[in-house]
Structures are given as C-alpha cells and as structure tokens.
Design a protein around this motif. Sequence first.
Motif, PDB file in Angstrom:
ATOM      1  N   LEU C 100       0.809  -1.223   0.000  1.00  0.00           N
ATOM      2  CA  LEU C 100       0.000   0.000   0.000  1.00  0.00           C
ATOM      3  C   LEU C 100       0.837   1.266   0.000  1.00  0.00           C
ATOM      4  N   GLU C 101       2.129   1.129   0.200  1.00  0.00           N
ATOM      5  CA  GLU C 101       2.999   2.316   0.130  1.00  0.00           C
ATOM      6  C   GLU C 101       3.493   2.605  -1.288  1.00  0.00           C
ATOM      7  N   MET C 102       3.249   1.719  -2.208  1.00  0.00           N
ATOM      8  CA  MET C 102       3.686   1.969  -3.590  1.00  0.00           C
ATOM      9  C   MET C 102       2.936   3.179  -4.155  1.00  0.00           C
ATOM     10  N   TYR C 104       1.946   5.463  -7.731  1.00  0.00           N
ATOM     11  CA  TYR C 104       1.792   5.201  -9.167  1.00  0.00           C
ATOM     12  C   TYR C 104       3.103   5.466  -9.898  1.00  0.00           C
ATOM     13  N   LEU C 107       5.222   2.407  -9.512  1.00  0.00           N
ATOM     14  CA  LEU C 107       4.759   1.334 -10.399  1.00  0.00           C
ATOM     15  C   LEU C 107       5.189   1.597 -11.832  1.00  0.00           C
ATOM     16  N   ASP C 108       5.079   2.845 -12.250  1.00  0.00           N
ATOM     17  CA  ASP C 108       5.487   3.198 -13.601  1.00  0.00           C
ATOM     18  C   ASP C 108       6.996   3.010 -13.769  1.00  0.00           C
ATOM     19  N   ILE C 110       9.215   1.084 -12.137  1.00  0.00           N
ATOM     20  CA  ILE C 110       9.749  -0.281 -12.146  1.00  0.00           C
ATOM     21  C   ILE C 110       9.406  -0.979 -13.461  1.00  0.00           C
TER      22      ILE C 110
END
Lengths: 243, 243, 243, 243
Positions: C100-102, C104, C107-108, C110
């Motif tokens: 939940l600490e990620m 956006y 995510l983009d 990585i």
Amino acid sequence: MPQPVCAIVGAGEGLGCSLAAKFAGEGFDIALISRSEKGSSAAAAAAAGANAGANVKFFAADATQPDTIEQALATIVGDMGDVDVLIYNVRGSFTACEPLEMTYADLDGIYRLEVVGAFAAAKSVLPAMRERGRGSVLFSSATAALRGSATHPLYAIGKFGLRALSQSLAKAYAKDGVHIAHFRLDCDLDVPIMRELYGDQYDSEKLADPNDVAETYWLTYQQPRGAWSNEVEIRPHTETWTY
Amino acid sequence: MPQPVCAIVGAGEGLGCSLAAKFAGEGFDIALISRSEKGSSAAAAAAAGANAGANVKFFAADATQPDTIEQALATIVGDMGDVDVLIYNVRGSFTACEPLEMTYADLDGIYRLEVVGAFAAAKSVLPAMRERGRGSVLFSSATAALRGSATHPLYAIGKFGLRALSQSLAKAYAKDGVHIAHFRLDCDLDVPIMRELYGDQYDSEKLADPNDVAETYWLTYQQPRGAWSNEVEIRPHTETWTY
Amino acid sequence: MPQPVCAIVGAGEGLGCSLAAKFAGEGFDIALISRSEKGSSAAAAAAAGANAGANVKFFAADATQPDTIEQALATIVGDMGDVDVLIYNVRGSFTACEPLEMTYADLDGIYRLEVVGAFAAAKSVLPAMRERGRGSVLFSSATAALRGSATHPLYAIGKFGLRALSQSLAKAYAKDGVHIAHFRLDCDLDVPIMRELYGDQYDSEKLADPNDVAETYWLTYQQPRGAWSNEVEIRPHTETWTY
Amino acid sequence: MPQPVCAIVGAGEGLGCSLAAKFAGEGFDIALISRSEKGSSAAAAAAAGANAGANVKFFAADATQPDTIEQALATIVGDMGDVDVLIYNVRGSFTACEPLEMTYADLDGIYRLEVVGAFAAAKSVLPAMRERGRGSVLFSSATAALRGSATHPLYAIGKFGLRALSQSLAKAYAKDGVHIAHFRLDCDLDVPIMRELYGDQYDSEKLADPNDVAETYWLTYQQPRGAWSNEVEIRPHTETWTY
C-alpha cells in the motif's frame, strides 16, 4: 431414502475427524476407513454428533496394502451404496531425516501410503462414478508436493507422487463428470500431533483449524462442474507463505 | 438495514454480468464500475433480475486511469457504504500479435489496465477493510499469468503483473483479515465475444459457463479465514488442461 | 578482423563488471550502456584488464527511456558492428515498502526499467539477429520473478513482467536461431551494495561471487542450439533455497 | 596418472551414448552400467571412439534392483577409482495407458526405476563426494516431472518422484560441494526409439540431437560452485514449448 455416501480413508483425530463431521452434518452417510476401529472412533463420534441420523460405519483397511483398500471399498458399496465422495486423507510420518538416512523400506512405505494406496482407493470408486457421470475424489496433500526437502525428503517424494497421480486422474476423467482435487495445505493443522511437535512454541493462531479446512473441502465439493478447481491451496489468514 | 456492498470493476456482458447477478442474488448491493453506463447495463439488469431488492448502481471510471478508479470507489463508499467485496474483472484486448509488433503504447496500456488499475482499486478499499478486519478482493485472471506467449505477449505481461500484485497484497494483508484471491481461468468463457472469435468452431461444451464461474467465485468468497485459497484455478470439466 | 560484440545494459560495479570482464576475456568487444560514463567505468576497466585487445566503449542511455536505449543500440551497431550478445542487467531499487505504500510513479518506474527497457533493448537487436540466424539475448532476473512479496512488491512486479517478456520472446524467436534466456538468481550477489545492506551480517560465503555468476552466463551462452535452456536458475552451493 | 571417472547408469543407444562420448572426449574414464553388456555396447564404442585413451568398462546392474546398483558402484570405485560424475539416465517405458489401466506392478516398477534406483546410485557415491568436497550427480528427467498426464501417468509419477529426490539431495548436500542437477528435457530426442515411434511423422528438425543435449550436460557440469543450476531445462531451438 438413502443418503449419499462419503468414504474417508485415514479418518483419525485431526482433519479426518472434521471432514467426517462436516459431510455428516450436510447429510452424508459416512464410511470411515482406518487400520483399527479405535483409530477412527473420534471421527465416528464427531460424525454422529454432527448428525444423529447419519449412518456412520467403520471399515478396516491398511492404506499401504492396496488389496485391503479395494476390499473395504467394495464392502462399503455393497453395504452403504455407491460412494459419492471419496476423501484420501492419510498422513505419513513426519519423522525428520536427511536424504541419505532414508532406507529402501522407508521409500517403499511412503510410496505405498501416498501413491499406491491413493490409486487403490480411486480405482475402487472411479468406474462407477464415471458410469453415473458424477462423483468427487479429494486428496489431502501439502506444499511438500511442490518442493523437495533437506529434512523431510520422504514426505516430499510421497506428496510429489500423489500430485502426479491426482493431475493424471483429473486430466483423464474430469470429462466424465468426476471432480478430482488435490488439496495443498500450506500450513500446519491445529491437531493433537502438532501440539505435541510444537511444544512450548504451540500457538493456535498460527495453525489452521481443521474445521475451517473441512469447510473449504466442502465448498470445493460444491463447485459446479463448469468451474472446477483441481488443485486447491489452503492456508490460514495468519500464515506466512512458505512458497 | 443496509446490505453488504460488492463493487465490480469491469462489469460487462460476460463474467461481470454473472458476478453481479450472483452477488445480488445472495443479498449484496451492487456497484458497477465501467467506462460507460451502457457497458454495464446488461450487468445491472442481471443484478436487478436476480434480486429486485438489491441496490444496483453504476459509477463511471476508466480502469487505465487510476484517479478515476479511486474517485469512483470513494463515491461508492459515500453513497452505498463500505465495500465488502471488490472484484477486479477487466479484460484487455485479445488481439494477437507477435512480441516484436508490440508498441510502447501497447505495453503501457496493458500495464495500466491489469496492474495499475488493479492496484488503484485495491488501495481504495484495503485500508477500510484492514480496519474492519474483514473484506475480500478478488482478481479475475488467466493461465496467461503463468506463461509467456509467442502470440499474445501483452496479455501475458499484464496477467503476470496482476499475479505479482495479488500475491504481494495477500502476503501483506491476509493477516489483517482481508481475503485476496487471484482467479486463474484456465479456459475460455462462453460469452458473446468468444462466440464471435470461435465462429464455426464455437462449441458451448468446450467453454466455461460464466454462471458456473461466478458460483466458484462465490464459494471462494465463503471460505473461512482459517482456510483460504489465494490462487484459485478454474476450468470446466470438459477442459483439456493447457498447463 | 572484427570481434563479436557484446552489449551490456546496466554495467555497474557488480555483475555487470564481471560480465564485461568475462566476455572481453573470451574475445568480445564490449559496449557498455549506462546513464553515466562514470557508472560503467569499473566495468570498462575490468573489460580492458581482462583483454587489452578488446574494443570497450561506453554509450549513454537511460533504461527507463526506451528511445534512448534504441538510439544507443543503433549507435553501437553503426560504430562497433552487429550485436552478437545483448545482456539486459539493470537492477531496480531494493527499497523495501509494503504494497500500500507503492505510488503510481513507483509502479510506472519499475515497469519502465524491468519490462519496457528490456523490450526496447531486445527489439533493437532482434531483427538483425533473426536475419543472421543467430544471437543471444540474456536477461538478469531473480526468484522475485516467481513470487510476490509483502515487503518488496515493486521488485516482484517488475521481474514477473520481465519473465513474461523473456518467455514470449523465446517462444516466438528461438526458432529463428536466437537464444533468449532469463537468469533467475536465487541468491544475493557479493557486490558492494549488498555489503552495505548486510552490514554486520555480511558473510561472503552466503553470497554468490559475481565472477562465478558471469561464468554461468558464459556457459549458457555456449549451449548448442539443439539444447538450450531458456530459464536458468543460479545459486551458490551454500545457498538455502528460498523457493 | 588416473583420469577422473564418470559413471553412467542407463547407457543405451541414445543420450547415454552421447554422454559417454562427451565425457570420454573430455578426459574421463567411463563406467557404463546397464542390465546387459550388449545394451551398452554402442555407448562403449562411442566413448572409445571419442578418446582411445579412455578406460571404458561395463558393469552389470538392474536399476530396479537397488542392491545391484550399489554393488556395481562399489565395484567401480574399487576398480576405477572414486566416481567424480554420476549420471542417472534410465528411461522407463513410454507405453501409453490411461490411469485406470495402471497395475500395481506398473506402479512399483516405475518407482523402482525412477526413484529407488536413482537413490541407490546417489547413495553409493555421495558419502565419498561429500568427504572430498566435490562431485556431480546428474539426473536425466523430463517435463513429465512437472505435470500429470491422462495418457502417460506412469512416466509422470516416476519423474515427479525423481525431481523430489533430486531437489532434496541438492538442498541437503550442495553445501558440501556436491552439484546435484535435474535435467528436464522438454523435447523428444532424436534417438532410434523415437524414429520408430514417430514413423512417417519423423522430422529430425523437431527433435533434440542427443549430442547437443550431452554438450549442455557438460556445460552444466562446468558451472562453478558459486553459481550452480540445480534444475536445468533443455529444448531445441525449434521446439514449441509444451509448458
């Protein structure tokens, strides 16, 4: 009116007991298969307690002797009627050993218990299930079916073989309406033997309640044939995944 | 008395429709999230048909735009109450291409749809679920999550990522009482788009009935927290395993 | 006479350095691709030290910017000749976070690093490799490609995607004579950043020597096309399997 | 000066022949273990042809009789010296049958061949290898080790068990310097028996050349202990992945 029949091979004090109670409670007659009647007395009591109207009977067989399994299941069919659900729930020894300590007798024993016995049980009910176009064969297994072990190689070798058997049966006979499922318990069960093994480390929160596990077997049994799971993983919500 | 709420992202004509009907029929209010109200009208009708008393509402969002997903779910909570079950059921394009034909825009699009959107939806409901100590987050996926493809690489890349997300969430938050499950459909569904794709080869016996699949989602939802499956495989009894 | 060319994307101080030295020592010219020349100076020195006759050059590109990868590889081909071996060896941040600490942006980032950049590199060399009927594309990956993580979800999401890409490329283009391999390091490497992370717990015996890992890449590169591995697991003999 | 010794259990006309030639050509003495000397005469000729200076000897044993395997390997050690590389390369019958057609004798036979015999061979050489801190034990296996089969269930049950054994040995003894590897051939080999089975469909391009496969065994054998593969997949570049 006859009830559907659930036959459980390996109905001891732990999961077998919960399975017997669950299926009895849902209206099944229960055939308990163990080496000794004493070994399945807790399961018999649990089934009767869950449903006083259930027909609960014991049949002697040794899972490592396939002929005795075949005979017991033939007797069950003659006595109680066709088997609707077969649960193969034996559990081999958890005794730890390193691979080089395994004896040929150990290797033979675990194979007879986990694979040959499972096959004997399945082959005793599958032809009739295929003819009727329905039935369920449920195998109790573990994450040991997916990876070898430096400390419990016998358990891994047995469960790998059981998984190969289960997949082969599912691929061959699902089309005939028989649901074959391999339950991978990725957890230890909160059963008497585990309490002993854990000793001071025992913490019921970290173990799976066998009644919950039996419930998930039941829910899998209820899956419609258009959407079956053939391999079912089970872990309690508190479990750290080991895989 | 308020009903529990099931929110479905990607509630089109196929599985989304069956899921809406199933959960409505079991007493849930249904929040349907799609790009256009027209896209979820079949699901809305199915839910209402299954339970005239269910509160069924549409909320607009684009799964590839995480902010719109967050906003839609915030609106749902304000309007209908906390979400008890979130089902992320989007489906990317099945257009075949070889890997070298993928564009950067394709790669970006599939990731936004399968991973970023799924994360946006999960993060919109997980904090409240963790606080309440219960809730279910169900991801629709496929065998493509387990193997690459010479002909459908985008689908594989998206589903691999979704599976990584689902496992990570389950490992982190199951202990808080939230059931996170990844449904691997090892089959094609008997839905309108498949009838088109198969053309003359269409054979309903070889496809999974979406109502059966929805039933298996429901049975998984009912698993007690002591015996959860986090990855659920689904195939019809007629399916030749592809894996 | 021109030497064959090995291009390494992500040639830092650890494995990239060992790979540069190994392939240079075996007679390859080495193209090092990093964001800054400083970042690949250790690898350049190692390659030159292994083979004073090797042509070792630096090319700037940012793996998260696919256009820069394409441009760097086009420049390499023009400058040094066709690429015979491409090694994609970037490594994302190991910063721990719960799912939940990620963000956006995380995510983009990585995805651009692990999947989009890997695709950009592969697509820059594959058409020529297919035309020549030979070539190798080697991806550095990890056991994170096989399971999600409660503590390192970004790493898992990236490596799952990389594995999907690698399998898809192998399934599509192996038949054209291009060897595509995904190296799953089931271990930590004995490289500077790990010494820092481990601190007092640092024990070189428990970590994989990057020179040994580079040797296993080289042995895999030598596999004849009639007997290729497409997924290669690597662990030091002291490693406790984590999977 | 004595040569290192490579012992091959199951050295018939196909892969065993190529392995004997490869290791002889690289300077090993070769011990061939088969039921009859005639069965390994092609391998003996191939080894002698690859290296006229190699000491190539035949030892009789039946892989399904573990005592004979133990005796043969004890004789080899006494006669030729310690075994440096043990290759267990037996191959069970490919006869197709559906699961319900398996007999108990079939189940017993495949287990003795694939698991008990492999264990007997490993246990005959592992203690000395652990003492010396080096050695390699290589098991020939197949994709059948990873999935059950509706048509070849015996092959799957045997190879699943072999994989469990191989993983267990690697997890227990790699730390002592012994390299244990399971070769998963995801292909059919271009060997005489396959030409017969394929008949008119025979196409050498679709099959793996056993000399190439032996080369990949050799490359795996050369892996440094800091970067071992314990499971090695092999397929020719023309192979359509079946998994």
